[in-house]
Enzyme design. Structure first.
Site, PDB file in Angstrom:
ATOM      1  N   CYS A   1      -7.726 -12.365 -10.669  1.00 44.69           N
ATOM      2  CA  CYS A   1      -8.696 -11.938 -11.658  1.00 44.69           C
ATOM      3  C   CYS A   1      -9.407 -10.749 -11.030  1.00 44.69           C
ATOM      4  CB  CYS A   1      -9.711 -13.045 -11.908  1.00 44.69           C
ATOM      5  SG  CYS A   1      -8.940 -14.622 -12.306  1.00 44.69           S
TER       6      CYS A   1
ATOM      7  N   ARG B   1      -5.592  -6.695 -13.400  1.00 43.06           N
ATOM      8  CA  ARG B   1      -5.619  -7.922 -12.596  1.00 43.06           C
ATOM      9  C   ARG B   1      -5.609  -9.180 -13.469  1.00 43.06           C
ATOM     10  NH1 ARG B   1      -7.130  -6.848  -7.388  1.00 43.06           N
ATOM     11  NH2 ARG B   1      -7.620  -9.026  -7.069  1.00 43.06           N
TER      12      ARG B   1
ATOM     13  N   TRP C   1      -7.186 -13.985 -15.352  1.00 42.63           N
ATOM     14  CA  TRP C   1      -5.772 -14.310 -15.551  1.00 42.63           C
ATOM     15  C   TRP C   1      -5.666 -15.788 -15.218  1.00 42.63           C
ATOM     16  CZ3 TRP C   1      -1.602 -15.855 -12.322  1.00 42.63           C
ATOM     17  CH2 TRP C   1      -0.335 -15.741 -12.908  1.00 42.63           C
TER      18      TRP C   1
ATOM     19  N   ASN D   1     -12.464 -15.014  -7.950  1.00 35.43           N
ATOM     20  CA  ASN D   1     -11.050 -14.629  -7.985  1.00 35.43           C
ATOM     21  C   ASN D   1     -10.351 -15.396  -6.880  1.00 35.43           C
ATOM     22  OD1 ASN D   1      -8.561 -13.245  -8.078  1.00 35.43           O
ATOM     23  ND2 ASN D   1      -9.285 -11.798  -6.541  1.00 35.43           N
ATOM     24  N   GLY D   2      -9.239 -16.066  -7.221  1.00 35.99           N
ATOM     25  CA  GLY D   2      -8.500 -16.818  -6.205  1.00 35.99           C
ATOM     26  C   GLY D   2      -8.215 -18.217  -6.702  1.00 35.99           C
TER      27      GLY D   2
ATOM     28  N   GLU E   1      16.568  -4.080 -11.829  1.00 38.41           N
ATOM     29  CA  GLU E   1      15.257  -3.501 -12.110  1.00 38.41           C
ATOM     30  C   GLU E   1      15.174  -3.065 -13.585  1.00 38.41           C
ATOM     31  OE1 GLU E   1      12.454  -3.467 -10.892  1.00 38.41           O
ATOM     32  OE2 GLU E   1      11.429  -1.772 -11.796  1.00 38.41           O
TER      33      GLU E   1
ATOM     34  N   LYS F   1      12.452  -4.535 -16.242  1.00 35.65           N
ATOM     35  CA  LYS F   1      11.530  -3.673 -16.988  1.00 35.65           C
ATOM     36  C   LYS F   1      11.622  -3.977 -18.487  1.00 35.65           C
ATOM     37  CE  LYS F   1       9.662  -2.459 -14.580  1.00 35.65           C
ATOM     38  NZ  LYS F   1       9.187  -2.330 -13.230  1.00 35.65           N
TER      39      LYS F   1
ATOM     40  N   GLU G   1       9.973  -7.450 -19.282  1.00 35.22           N
ATOM     41  CA  GLU G   1       8.526  -7.637 -19.176  1.00 35.22           C
ATOM     42  C   GLU G   1       7.734  -6.855 -20.213  1.00 35.22           C
ATOM     43  OE1 GLU G   1       6.758  -6.562 -15.396  1.00 35.22           O
ATOM     44  OE2 GLU G   1       8.180  -4.948 -15.130  1.00 35.22           O
TER      45      GLU G   1
ATOM     46  N   HIS H   1      33.970 -13.252 -14.477  1.00 39.21           N
ATOM     47  CA  HIS H   1      33.830 -14.602 -13.921  1.00 39.21           C
ATOM     48  C   HIS H   1      32.853 -15.445 -14.722  1.00 39.21           C
ATOM     49  CE1 HIS H   1      36.344 -13.500 -10.572  1.00 39.21           C
ATOM     50  NE2 HIS H   1      35.605 -12.409 -10.372  1.00 39.21           N
TER      51      HIS H   1
ATOM     52  N   LYS I   1      -1.153  -7.237 -12.943  1.00 44.86           N
ATOM     53  CA  LYS I   1      -0.552  -6.289 -12.010  1.00 44.86           C
ATOM     54  C   LYS I   1      -0.545  -6.806 -10.580  1.00 44.86           C
ATOM     55  CE  LYS I   1       0.484  -1.723 -11.067  1.00 44.86           C
ATOM     56  NZ  LYS I   1       1.899  -1.889 -11.401  1.00 44.86           N
TER      57      LYS I   1
END
Ligand code: F6R
Length: 608
Positions: free
Chosen positions: A2, A27, A74, A99-100, A482, A486, A489, A505, A603
């Protein structure tokens, strides 16, 4: 993960706290809140959703205050909701933002309930407010209460707290979550990220684990983990307003894609000279240390891990070194074998990713020759805790989906491969060729950005599908991965990546007219084999979109062949990644998703 921000000032701080939250939405952005000390009590406003909604509430309620704390969330413990949004309070008296993660929250919550505290939220954070209240009721000051609470708390935290009885001071504490003090003129701030207060000051103090600080408008006092008052260094950082605004672009992600030529120039600038890489660019003594390296261990997450996978090839072919790669979240749990000539390399945009930090801390207990981080944030925890640091100099990356950070990580990792080779007296001719290609890289990336029109043309075909497959071989497989990440997300389309030879296969069973296949076909010794793999797709009715070397010519029927700029093979993974970034962006635009802040993501992932 957060974002927290706090301010003590001689002017009203409500607006600037909310501005700071906007800068930290990367965040987390599922809910937001603020607690402001007023003459007649505490104004406590919280909203579900983005900071914008909190801002609207502030505009309608107009709270005025010179002391306050604020938070953008978050969710970890408890769903996103107004009740679970911070600040949390105890007895309408103590207000905190956190935060945490508090790991022992179940037991602590039970103990506090036994002592009569009522919990209003499902979060682990609320108990911090009750703990502080408990100790303050025993006659302790807020600073003493914070130390007493810290003795109980296990886990990671950055905390800011205010008390209704004190309209001058706020108290903050840090353990394994980023927290800094910003020193202004007649005002002081605290925040998770300097970006949040960059418009107010350039002078920052980065707190250390175990620190507690008391802040008022005109002064601050910092105490270390043994409660001793300490003086911590002031760091001056100039974050320009231009670097943190969208400018003429619609999204930060778009801006960050198009500023890649400049970002890469900043990564390589001053680090190569003549036909070679310069000495000690990874830190004083690094060239000497590199001559002793016999093995590389990379740990990273997500996009940064993909950069590591590309680099493993370069370490092998340029520096003749074996490289093991692990997801940071997995590394500690496989009991890795370490030999004393191994160099541990962490890769991270933010330098705050909890899994990567935990992996580094685990590795520091082992017999590695040394630890090196490649990261974009010089003030980050990874930078502080590694023996050597290399900064990518990409500038702030604000879009949640990594673009310029990835490209600059690749450039940095190429410099690492070259430096290792130089220290080991290997392949001078090849080094000269690669250095020359690196010099041209910003220009080649600028040319690759011209693929925008073709990507815009393809985007509608992908945007109306539910799935997509990305194919690449060898060093292009991580680039395919990658590309798939992208697209997933930011457009929420399910995407997978495969080494093209693996298609037969199993995954070939998925191919039909609803499965767009995006393939990377650079010039290489396996180009012919790749083309055969793509023919297999075509024969099953799959639509092919192929980014290819100008020499590659194939019939893609209703699909599209996109010719990429000519470039040295060693640079081609970097260059071929560019159209994939643009494609994801254009598809997401058509699908109308929240490109800079995709759902459920943040992020900087500061929880394990
Ligand atoms: C994807 C993305 C993430 C990050 C990952 C690690 O676009 O950005 O996968 O790469 O969360 O973050 P850092 O690089 O900050 O350690």
């Amino acid at each position: 993960m957060c974002g927290i921000i706090a301010a003590a000032s001689n002017r009203n701080v409500g607006k600037l706290l909310v501005q700071g939250l906007h800068k930290m939405e990367y965040r987390g952005y599922d809910s937001a809140g603020i607690a402001l000390h007023q003459d007649d009590g505490i104004a406590h406003l919280r909203t579900l959703g983005k900071v914008q909604l909190l801002e609207e509430k502030m505009i309608s309620e107009k709270p005025k205050s010179k002391l306050g704390i604020a938070h953008t969330r978050w969710a970890t413990h408890g769903e996103p909701s107004e009740t679970n949004a911070h600040p949390h309070k105890s007895q309408d008296s103590i207000y905190i933002v956190h935060n945490g993660i508090i790991e022992n929250y179940v037991q602590l919550k039970e103990d506090l309930k036994q002592s009569g505290y009522e919990f209003l939220s499902q979060t682990d954070s609320e108990l911090i407010a009750h703990l502080l209240d408990h100790y303050i009721n025993q006659g302790q000051s807020m600073v003493e209460a914070m130390y007493a609470a810290k003795e109980k708390l296990e886990g990671a935290y950055a905390i800011a707290a205010i008390d209704i009885k004190d309209n001058t001071n706020l108290v903050i504490a840090r353990n394994k979550s980023p927290l800094l003090i910003g020193i202004g003129a007649d005002e002081m701030f605290a925040a998770s990220d300097p970006l949040a207060i960059a418009q107010q000051t350039n002078d920052f103090i980065f707190l250390e684990d175990g620190d507690v600080a008391e802040i008022s408008a005109n002064t601050y006092k910092i105490f270390d983990k043994s409660k001793k008052e300490v003086v911590r260094e002031i760091t001056r950082i100039n974050i320009s307003a231009e670097a943190t605004s969208k400018g003429e672009y619609r999204h930060y992600m778009e801006k960050e894609i198009y500023e890649q030529p400049e970002a890469v120039s900043n990564t390589i600038d001053g680090r190569i000279g003549g036909e070679d890489v310069l000495d000690n660019i990874f830190g004083l003594g690094s060239s000497d240390l590199f001559s002793k390296v016999r093995r590389i261990q990379i740990v990273a997450c997500g996009t940064s891990l993909h950069a590591g996978r590309v680099a493993a090839n370069w370490f092998s072919s340029i520096a003749e070194l074996p490289c093991q790669i692990d997801y940071a979240s997995e590394y500690r749990y496989r009991n890795p074998h370490v030999d004393e000539k191994s160099l541990l390399v962490t890769i991270s945009q933010s330098g705050e990713t909890a899994d990567t930090l935990a992996a580094l801390n685990y590795a520091k207990e082992k017999d590695y020759l040394s630890t090196l981080t490649i990261c974009n944030v010089p003030t980050s925890s990874l930078a502080r805790e590694s023996d050597f640091s290399f900064f990518t100099n990409a500038g702030p990356e604000i879009g949640v989906a990594s673009t310029k950070a990835f490209t600059t990580q690749l450039a940095a990792l190429m410099l690492l491969a070259l430096s290792l080779a130089k220290s080991r007296n290997l392949n001078p001719k090849l080094r000269g060729r690669v250095v020359q290609a690196l010099r041209l890289l910003p220009e080649t990336i600028a040319e690759a950005l011209n693929s925008k029109d073709q990507m815009t043309e393809i985007a509608p075909d992908i945007a109306n599908k539910d799935n997509a497959l990305f194919l690449g071989r060898g060093i292009f497989y991580p680039i395919a991965k990658e590309g798939a990440l992208k697209l997933k997300e930011i457009s929420y389309i399910h995407a997978e990546a495969y080494p093209a030879g693996e298609l037969k296969h199993g995954p070939l069973a998925l191919i039909d007219e609803n499965m767009p296949v995006i393939a990377l076909a650079p010039e290489s010794e396996i180009a012919e084999k790749l083309i055969s793999n793509l023919e297999e797709v075509k024969a099953r009715g799959g639509t092919l979109y192929v980014c290819a070397d100008p020499s590659v010519n194939m019939d893609v029927k209703s699909g599209k062949l996109i010719h990429m700029p000519e470039c040295d093979f060693f640079m081609s993974p970097i260059v071929y990644n560019i159209p994939l970034q643009i494609l994801s962006y254009e598809v997401a635009l058509l699908r109308g998703t929240d490109i800079d802040q995709p759902r459920n993501l943040a992020k900087s992932v500061t929880v394990e």
